[in-house]
Structure formats: structure tokens, C-alpha cells
Motif scaffolding. Structure first.
Motif, PDB file in Angstrom:
ATOM      1  N   GLU A 264      11.216  -9.026  -0.827  1.00  0.00           N
ATOM      2  CA  GLU A 264      11.634  -7.477  -1.212  1.00  0.00           C
ATOM      3  C   GLU A 264      11.598  -7.544  -2.640  1.00  0.00           C
ATOM      4  N   GLY A 265      12.252  -8.552  -3.353  1.00  0.00           N
ATOM      5  CA  GLY A 265      12.305  -8.284  -4.825  1.00  0.00           C
ATOM      6  C   GLY A 265      11.010  -8.571  -5.378  1.00  0.00           C
ATOM      7  N   ILE A 266      10.074  -9.552  -5.022  1.00  0.00           N
ATOM      8  CA  ILE A 266       8.862  -9.722  -5.657  1.00  0.00           C
ATOM      9  C   ILE A 266       8.041  -8.281  -5.147  1.00  0.00           C
ATOM     10  N   SER A 267       7.932  -7.993  -4.146  1.00  0.00           N
ATOM     11  CA  SER A 267       7.208  -6.748  -3.895  1.00  0.00           C
ATOM     12  C   SER A 267       7.560  -5.597  -4.554  1.00  0.00           C
ATOM     13  N   THR A 268       8.859  -5.341  -5.019  1.00  0.00           N
ATOM     14  CA  THR A 268       9.683  -4.351  -5.550  1.00  0.00           C
ATOM     15  C   THR A 268       8.998  -4.438  -7.159  1.00  0.00           C
ATOM     16  N   ALA A 269       8.985  -5.560  -7.470  1.00  0.00           N
ATOM     17  CA  ALA A 269       8.423  -5.904  -9.054  1.00  0.00           C
ATOM     18  C   ALA A 269       7.162  -5.505  -9.146  1.00  0.00           C
TER      19      ALA A 269
ATOM     20  N   ARG B 202       0.722  -1.195   0.096  1.00  0.00           N
ATOM     21  CA  ARG B 202      -0.084   0.122  -0.001  1.00  0.00           C
ATOM     22  C   ARG B 202       0.870   1.420  -0.107  1.00  0.00           C
ATOM     23  N   TYR B 203       1.803   1.190   0.914  1.00  0.00           N
ATOM     24  CA  TYR B 203       2.908   2.507   0.937  1.00  0.00           C
ATOM     25  C   TYR B 203       4.121   2.382  -0.007  1.00  0.00           C
ATOM     26  N   ARG B 204       4.044   1.309  -0.798  1.00  0.00           N
ATOM     27  CA  ARG B 204       5.137   1.124  -1.778  1.00  0.00           C
ATOM     28  C   ARG B 204       6.475   1.173  -1.111  1.00  0.00           C
ATOM     29  N   ALA B 205       6.684   0.354  -0.142  1.00  0.00           N
ATOM     30  CA  ALA B 205       7.725   0.647   0.660  1.00  0.00           C
ATOM     31  C   ALA B 205       9.287   0.190  -0.177  1.00  0.00           C
ATOM     32  N   PHE B 206       8.866  -0.753  -0.975  1.00  0.00           N
ATOM     33  CA  PHE B 206      10.293  -1.207  -1.636  1.00  0.00           C
ATOM     34  C   PHE B 206      10.243  -0.856  -3.124  1.00  0.00           C
ATOM     35  N   GLY B 207       9.325   0.069  -3.505  1.00  0.00           N
ATOM     36  CA  GLY B 207       9.266   0.338  -5.084  1.00  0.00           C
ATOM     37  C   GLY B 207      10.313   1.733  -5.521  1.00  0.00           C
ATOM     38  N   GLY B 208      10.816   2.393  -4.494  1.00  0.00           N
ATOM     39  CA  GLY B 208      11.782   3.480  -4.824  1.00  0.00           C
ATOM     40  C   GLY B 208      11.002   4.707  -4.640  1.00  0.00           C
TER      41      GLY B 208
END
Length: 289
Positions: free
Chosen positions: A155-160, A62-68
Motif C-alpha cells: 500500500e505504501g509503495i503503490s501510494t508512492a 490503474r484506478y489509483r486506489a491508494f493515491g488519495g
């Protein structure tokens, strides 16, 4: 509260004090409290990554923690509307392959598609499942996300997933899957048409199941939804032979049959005045790193 956060002796301490801004709230509180933090999004953006290990996987999305580009979820529902239209019920096969984890987990393509819808929005898992066709329920979405979050790949999955959501939010949809989910598929590849295709190509018609499988294959291709959501009589999930053959169908059909089925898909979409390509996937270059 904001003053206390700004006066914190370190970023870590500030993150701990700011955790209430993004912490999970009781379901009865609804969306209002989540959206009330939008004005503090720049502050959250600087602190949320530090606090991300304390958040549930839902809140991390929801808060796009790992998306940059972490921040509060969209308060206008515009992102939600764009993603709902751009996402198939089952996430694209290429993306599912890249995001797969060891083990066999039911409904994972459905869950991953819902997870993209959860990224950067304040929608609930149950609502996400409903928005993408009602093929998967909220409890299973949360269960699978919790499972994924306990793997070293999370972390990689959620980033994607977040990157994909950002891409679909900012890039015009090539295919409106929301519209495709609402189409009437009653006249898609009737039995007589399948027999004609088989006769013209010298392909064996097979038993009744084969025509159902071919129709289901087309339905999945066009709608982006799983075969078992097709509104026609299909064997129950307990009939393993049918579903084994259905899974294997794309890999065993001839090029002639594949070409004829693509023609049928094109004809079907043309009847509804839809000029979109039959299929499409977002570029995997988004997660090339």
C-alpha cells in the motif's frame, strides 16, 4: 446497474456491486471497456478504495486506489504521453532506495518505472515496457507487481508510485527522457577521449573494460536507461567481473574523473541542442509521510 449501486444498503455493498466497473477484463477486450467507465469516475472514486482488496495490483495502480484521488484512468492519453516523456527507463535511484523491499529482485528499477506509467492510465504492462525503451517485458512487470502486492509494504509503495505519477502528470518535465532514449549515443566518450581524460588527471586507463564502463556510466546518467541497453559491444550478462566493476564504478572514481565525465555529458547534450540539466530526480518530499 448504476441504480442498483446507488440503492445499496451500505458503502461496502455498493463497492461490491460496483466492482465490475474496475474488474480485470480479458486481454482480448482491449482498452475500450476500461475507458467506458470514465463517465462513472466520481462514483468509482467514492467506492474503489472499499473494493481495492479485490483488485489486482495492476488495477489498483490503474484506478489509483491508494493515491488519495481514486478514479477511472485517463481516457485521452494525455497523462500517458506526459509520463512517457518524464520517466526514465530505470526509476531514479533515490526513489528505488525508498521503495525497496527485502530480497534481491532483478529489473526492479525498470519495473517500478513502468508501474508509475501504469498509474492512472489504461496502458498494458507490455505496452508500458515498450514505451519506456523495451528494457523489460510485460510478464516480468506483472510478476514483480504481484510479488510486491503480497508484501506488507504494498500500500505504501503503490501510494508512492501513484503520487509520483500525479506529480509528473501535473508538473512540466525537467528532463524529456523520451527524447533522450532516442538520441544517437555512438559518439559518446570514444576510447581516445577516455584516454585523454585519464592522462590529464593522472588516472590509470585500465584495461579495455574500464573505458566501456566509463562510457556506460555516462550513458546511464544521460539516458536514464540501463547500461546493457547501450548499442555497443558489451560483455554478456554472464561476465560477472565486468558487471561487478560497472556497479562499483560510481563509488570508486575520483572527484576529478567525475567532474570530467560530467563535462563530457554536458558537451554531449549541447551537441543536440539540449539545455536540460544532466540529471534530475523528483523530490522525495512527495512521500515524506
Amino acid at each position: 446497474c448504476s441504480t442498483a449501486i446507488l440503492e445499496s444498503p451500505s458503502v461496502e455493498a455498493a463497492a461490491q456491486r460496483a466492482r465490475f466497473l474496475v474488474a480485470d477484463r480479458p486481454r482480448k477486450s482491449g482498452k475500450g471497456l476500461v475507458r467506458s467507465s470514465t463517465n462513472e469516475s466520481s462514483l468509482i472514486g467514492n467506492l474503489i478504495v472499499r473494493a481495492s482488496q479485490d483488485l489486482t495490483p495492476l488495477m489498483q495502480l490503474r484506478y489509483r486506489a491508494f493515491g488519495g484521488a481514486p478514479g477511472a484512468p485517463d481516457a485521452t492519453d494525455s497523462r500517458l504521453s506526459r509520463l512517457t516523456a518524464a520517466l526514465p527507463s530505470s526509476l531514479w535511484a533515490g526513489w528505488c532506495t525508498r521503495l525497496s523491499v527485502p530480497g534481491r529482485y532483478t529489473a526492479m528499477p525498470l519495473v517500478l518505472s513502468c508501474a508509475v506509467l501504469l498509474s492512472g492510465t489504461s496502458i498494458r504492462p507490455k505496452e508500458a515496457g515498450t514505451a519506456l525503451g523495451g528494457e523489460v517485458g510485460g510478464p516480468l512487470i506483472e510478476k514483480r507487481l504481484d510479488m510486491l502486492s503480497r508484501t506488507p509494504f504494498w500500500e505504501g509503495i503503490s501510494t508512492a508510485l501513484i503520487r509520483l505519477g500525479d506529480y509528473l502528470d501535473t508538473t512540466p518535465a525537467v528532463i524529456d527522457y523520451g527524447r533522450r532514449r532516442s538520441l544517437d549515443y555512438a559518439n559518446l566518450l570514444p576510447e581516445g577521449r577516455w584516454q585523454e581524460i585519464c592522462d590529464e588527471t593522472g588516472h590509470k586507463r585500465g584495461f579495455g573494460w574500464k573505458s566501456l564502463i566509463a562510457r556506460g556510466f555516462l550513458y546511464c546518467m544521460i539516458s536514464g536507461s540501463p547500461m546493457d541497453s547501450l548499442a555497443s559491444p558489451l560483455p554478456s550478462n554472464m561476465d560477472r567481473n565486468f558487471w561487478y566493476l560497472a556497479k562499483d564504478f560510481p563509488h570508486v572514481i575520483t572527484q576529478q574523473i567525475a567532474a570530467r565525465l560530467s563535462e563530457e555529458a554536458r558537451r554531449f547534450l549541447d551537441e543536440f541542442g539540449i539545455a536540460e540539466p544532466i540529471t534530475w530526480e523528483p523530490p522525495l518530499d512527495l512521500i515524506s509521510d
